[in-house]
Scaffold this motif. Sequence first.
Motif, PDB file in Angstrom:
ATOM      1  N   GLN A 138     -13.196   6.074   2.458  1.00 39.49           N
ATOM      2  CA  GLN A 138     -12.384   4.986   1.919  1.00 39.49           C
ATOM      3  C   GLN A 138     -12.131   5.101   0.420  1.00 39.49           C
ATOM      4  OE1 GLN A 138     -13.709   1.129   3.503  1.00 39.49           O
ATOM      5  NE2 GLN A 138     -14.125   2.142   5.460  1.00 39.49           N
ATOM      6  N   ARG A 139     -12.836   5.994  -0.272  1.00 39.02           N
ATOM      7  CA  ARG A 139     -12.516   6.221  -1.685  1.00 39.02           C
ATOM      8  C   ARG A 139     -11.170   6.921  -1.852  1.00 39.02           C
ATOM      9  NH1 ARG A 139     -16.633   8.797  -5.539  1.00 39.02           N
ATOM     10  NH2 ARG A 139     -15.210   7.829  -7.050  1.00 39.02           N
ATOM     11  N   LEU A 140     -10.596   7.425  -0.787  1.00 34.63           N
ATOM     12  CA  LEU A 140      -9.226   7.932  -0.857  1.00 34.63           C
ATOM     13  C   LEU A 140      -8.245   6.822  -1.218  1.00 34.63           C
ATOM     14  CD1 LEU A 140      -9.113  10.172   2.341  1.00 34.63           C
ATOM     15  CD2 LEU A 140      -8.837  11.005  -0.007  1.00 34.63           C
ATOM     16  N   PHE A 141      -8.598   5.578  -0.908  1.00 30.59           N
ATOM     17  CA  PHE A 141      -7.673   4.456  -1.047  1.00 30.59           C
ATOM     18  C   PHE A 141      -7.957   3.594  -2.269  1.00 30.59           C
ATOM     19  CE2 PHE A 141      -8.097   5.827   3.274  1.00 30.59           C
ATOM     20  CZ  PHE A 141      -6.776   6.005   3.653  1.00 30.59           C
ATOM     21  N   HIS A 142      -9.183   3.664  -2.764  1.00 31.65           N
ATOM     22  CA  HIS A 142      -9.549   2.900  -3.955  1.00 31.65           C
ATOM     23  C   HIS A 142     -10.867   3.474  -4.462  1.00 31.65           C
ATOM     24  CE1 HIS A 142     -11.064  -0.488  -6.409  1.00 31.65           C
ATOM     25  NE2 HIS A 142      -9.769  -0.788  -6.566  1.00 31.65           N
ATOM     26  N   GLU A 143     -11.045   3.460  -5.761  1.00 32.95           N
ATOM     27  CA  GLU A 143     -12.249   4.063  -6.344  1.00 32.95           C
ATOM     28  C   GLU A 143     -13.527   3.468  -5.771  1.00 32.95           C
ATOM     29  OE1 GLU A 143     -14.335   4.705 -10.760  1.00 32.95           O
ATOM     30  OE2 GLU A 143     -12.385   3.717 -10.568  1.00 32.95           O
ATOM     31  N   ALA A 186       0.833  -1.209   0.000  1.00 31.06           N
ATOM     32  CA  ALA A 186       0.000   0.000   0.000  1.00 31.06           C
ATOM     33  C   ALA A 186       0.863   1.253   0.000  1.00 31.06           C
ATOM     34  CB  ALA A 186      -0.925  -0.007   1.219  1.00 31.06           C
ATOM     35  N   GLU A 187       1.918   1.255   0.813  1.00 31.56           N
ATOM     36  CA  GLU A 187       2.774   2.432   0.892  1.00 31.56           C
ATOM     37  C   GLU A 187       3.435   2.746  -0.449  1.00 31.56           C
ATOM     38  OE1 GLU A 187       5.448   1.588   4.100  1.00 31.56           O
ATOM     39  OE2 GLU A 187       4.087   2.434   5.610  1.00 31.56           O
ATOM     40  N   ALA A 188       3.628   1.715  -1.254  1.00 36.87           N
ATOM     41  CA  ALA A 188       4.271   1.912  -2.551  1.00 36.87           C
ATOM     42  C   ALA A 188       3.377   2.647  -3.547  1.00 36.87           C
ATOM     43  CB  ALA A 188       4.689   0.556  -3.135  1.00 36.87           C
ATOM     44  N   VAL A 189       2.065   2.652  -3.314  1.00 34.25           N
ATOM     45  CA  VAL A 189       1.154   3.259  -4.289  1.00 34.25           C
ATOM     46  C   VAL A 189       0.405   4.473  -3.744  1.00 34.25           C
ATOM     47  CG1 VAL A 189       0.841   1.083  -5.519  1.00 34.25           C
ATOM     48  CG2 VAL A 189      -0.743   1.674  -3.681  1.00 34.25           C
ATOM     49  N   LEU A 190       0.385   4.671  -2.441  1.00 36.43           N
ATOM     50  CA  LEU A 190      -0.387   5.777  -1.876  1.00 36.43           C
ATOM     51  C   LEU A 190       0.342   7.104  -2.016  1.00 36.43           C
ATOM     52  CD1 LEU A 190      -1.795   4.281   1.460  1.00 36.43           C
ATOM     53  CD2 LEU A 190      -3.130   5.025  -0.530  1.00 36.43           C
ATOM     54  N   GLU A 191      -0.433   8.152  -2.275  1.00 34.32           N
ATOM     55  CA  GLU A 191       0.128   9.491  -2.198  1.00 34.32           C
ATOM     56  C   GLU A 191       0.535   9.765  -0.746  1.00 34.32           C
ATOM     57  OE1 GLU A 191      -2.713  12.284  -3.593  1.00 34.32           O
ATOM     58  OE2 GLU A 191      -2.845  11.399  -5.599  1.00 34.32           O
ATOM     59  N   PRO A 192       1.653  10.471  -0.531  1.00 31.87           N
ATOM     60  CA  PRO A 192       2.136  10.667   0.839  1.00 31.87           C
ATOM     61  C   PRO A 192       1.104  11.270   1.787  1.00 31.87           C
ATOM     62  CG  PRO A 192       3.850  11.273  -0.718  1.00 31.87           C
ATOM     63  CD  PRO A 192       2.616  10.991  -1.535  1.00 31.87           C
ATOM     64  N   ALA A 193       0.322  12.237   1.322  1.00 32.29           N
ATOM     65  CA  ALA A 193      -0.645  12.867   2.229  1.00 32.29           C
ATOM     66  C   ALA A 193      -1.760  11.910   2.611  1.00 32.29           C
ATOM     67  CB  ALA A 193      -1.227  14.123   1.583  1.00 32.29           C
ATOM     68  N   VAL A 194      -2.166  11.040   1.699  1.00 31.19           N
ATOM     69  CA  VAL A 194      -3.203  10.047   2.009  1.00 31.19           C
ATOM     70  C   VAL A 194      -2.636   8.989   2.940  1.00 31.19           C
ATOM     71  CG1 VAL A 194      -4.741   8.295   1.048  1.00 31.19           C
ATOM     72  CG2 VAL A 194      -4.446  10.482  -0.136  1.00 31.19           C
ATOM     73  N   ASP A 254      -0.300   9.485   5.115  1.00 29.69           N
ATOM     74  CA  ASP A 254      -0.214  10.119   6.431  1.00 29.69           C
ATOM     75  C   ASP A 254      -1.585  10.204   7.094  1.00 29.69           C
ATOM     76  OD1 ASP A 254       2.505  10.455   6.317  1.00 29.69           O
ATOM     77  OD2 ASP A 254       2.436  12.573   5.773  1.00 29.69           O
ATOM     78  N   PHE A 255      -2.623  10.471   6.310  1.00 28.08           N
ATOM     79  CA  PHE A 255      -3.981  10.520   6.849  1.00 28.08           C
ATOM     80  C   PHE A 255      -4.355   9.185   7.487  1.00 28.08           C
ATOM     81  CE2 PHE A 255      -8.484   9.447   5.888  1.00 28.08           C
ATOM     82  CZ  PHE A 255      -9.087  10.263   6.837  1.00 28.08           C
ATOM     83  N   ALA A 256      -3.983   8.083   6.824  1.00 30.25           N
ATOM     84  CA  ALA A 256      -4.326   6.760   7.344  1.00 30.25           C
ATOM     85  C   ALA A 256      -3.460   6.361   8.525  1.00 30.25           C
ATOM     86  CB  ALA A 256      -4.188   5.717   6.236  1.00 30.25           C
ATOM     87  N   GLY A 310      -8.924  -2.085  11.658  1.00 25.78           N
ATOM     88  CA  GLY A 310      -8.953  -0.797  10.975  1.00 25.78           C
ATOM     89  C   GLY A 310      -7.945  -0.656   9.861  1.00 25.78           C
ATOM     90  N   ARG A 311      -6.794  -0.080  10.162  1.00 26.75           N
ATOM     91  CA  ARG A 311      -5.833   0.297   9.125  1.00 26.75           C
ATOM     92  C   ARG A 311      -5.478  -0.819   8.151  1.00 26.75           C
ATOM     93  NH1 ARG A 311      -4.186   3.430  13.713  1.00 26.75           N
ATOM     94  NH2 ARG A 311      -3.923   5.664  13.264  1.00 26.75           N
ATOM     95  N   PRO A 312      -5.310  -2.081   8.589  1.00 31.43           N
ATOM     96  CA  PRO A 312      -4.984  -3.115   7.600  1.00 31.43           C
ATOM     97  C   PRO A 312      -6.003  -3.237   6.471  1.00 31.43           C
ATOM     98  CG  PRO A 312      -4.471  -3.916   9.787  1.00 31.43           C
ATOM     99  CD  PRO A 312      -5.200  -2.604   9.972  1.00 31.43           C
ATOM    100  N   VAL A 313      -7.257  -2.924   6.750  1.00 31.06           N
ATOM    101  CA  VAL A 313      -8.260  -2.936   5.680  1.00 31.06           C
ATOM    102  C   VAL A 313      -7.954  -1.851   4.656  1.00 31.06           C
ATOM    103  CG1 VAL A 313     -10.709  -2.569   5.176  1.00 31.06           C
ATOM    104  CG2 VAL A 313     -10.029  -3.984   7.130  1.00 31.06           C
TER     105      VAL A 313
END
Length: 376
Positions: free
Chosen positions: A90-95, A22-30, A32-34, A318-321
């Motif tokens: 949760q749409r921050l993480f996937h459409e 997940a860390e490899a594909v997430l924008e840094p600000a998103v 950090d939000f998670a 939580g976060r693992p999802v």
Amino acid sequence: MTAAEANPAMTAVCLDDVRAAAEAVLEPAVRDFAEGGSGTEAVLAANRAAFADVALVPRVLTGVTAADTGAKLLGSDAAMPVAVAPMAYQRLFHEDGELAAARAARTAGIPYVVSTLSSHRMEDIAATGATTWFQLYCLRDRGKNHELVARAEAAGCEALMVTVDVPVMGRRLRDVRNGFALPDHVRAANLDTGPGTEAHQSFGGASALAVHTSAAFAPGLSWRDLAELRARTSLPLVVKGILDPRDARAAVDAGADGIVVSNHGGRQLDGAVPSLRALPAVAEAVSGDCEVLLDSGVRDGTDVLKALALGARGVLLGRPVLWGLAAGGEQGVERVLDLLRTELGENMTLAGCADTTAAAGLRTERTRTHAFPPRS
């Protein structure tokens, strides 16, 4: 492209592998939000340290060959004593966001808790066929609260979970530094908010989400508010955000069917007690008069087993999802939940536990001086 390249979560062998994907594909600000917590983020570390502080005392010669991880949570059958925690946007993480996560929960046979701040409507999430509970943040607009509860009942949600530990949003410094705001395509769908709300605006040196929740959430909740909710719905009522045994007992006396021992994943009071450390005293205080769940810091099946041994009926994950969503959408969350159930089942067998009732009877020992008193 190989299947692993298309969905790296599917080759994960533990939840930390999913986190790395997940860390490899997430924008840094998103990201950090998670991942972020409030203030110094000491509670984030303390939640994990609390699990490390507990050692299980396994039983032997019990004849167990394969443990049954099945459980009943708030009257709902579950394939393991786990529900997906309520998490916003949760749409921050996937459409597909909450829809994908709920479908994965349905496949895994566990409840999915719909957040007030979900980025898909509760009705659409419930339509996935998952067992759904609805989490309520009490709003300043009391009429809107009543509307949300009625909608949850009409949608077929099987429990109402009210979060009580957010009189104000904890100061989450990662979001402040990032000036974090929602992109236009992500909104609080249950509240019919659009891109013009505070959550989507830039407030230089502030979190737009904190500004939005300050405007929307009701401060100064009291036990009278809980009593009003209890009178308004026939659904099982769960109070989320309990750490003090006195509050646990008060929740039971006010008619709660369940409580969640939680420090909001380290995102509210900086310096709060780790949820797992608070669990034994809370479980003792309610004396079986309501179901006790736990969240904050659960990262593998061993953590679930430790929570059961210390008095929880089950846990919220939580976060693992969110990692699974980011790394692989619905399949990514399915992988997270499959790994968790595999780990739990193997560890229950190794501990000599045929089922979750036996798991609740395991003894624990402390491994550090600030760990837990023994349960009576």
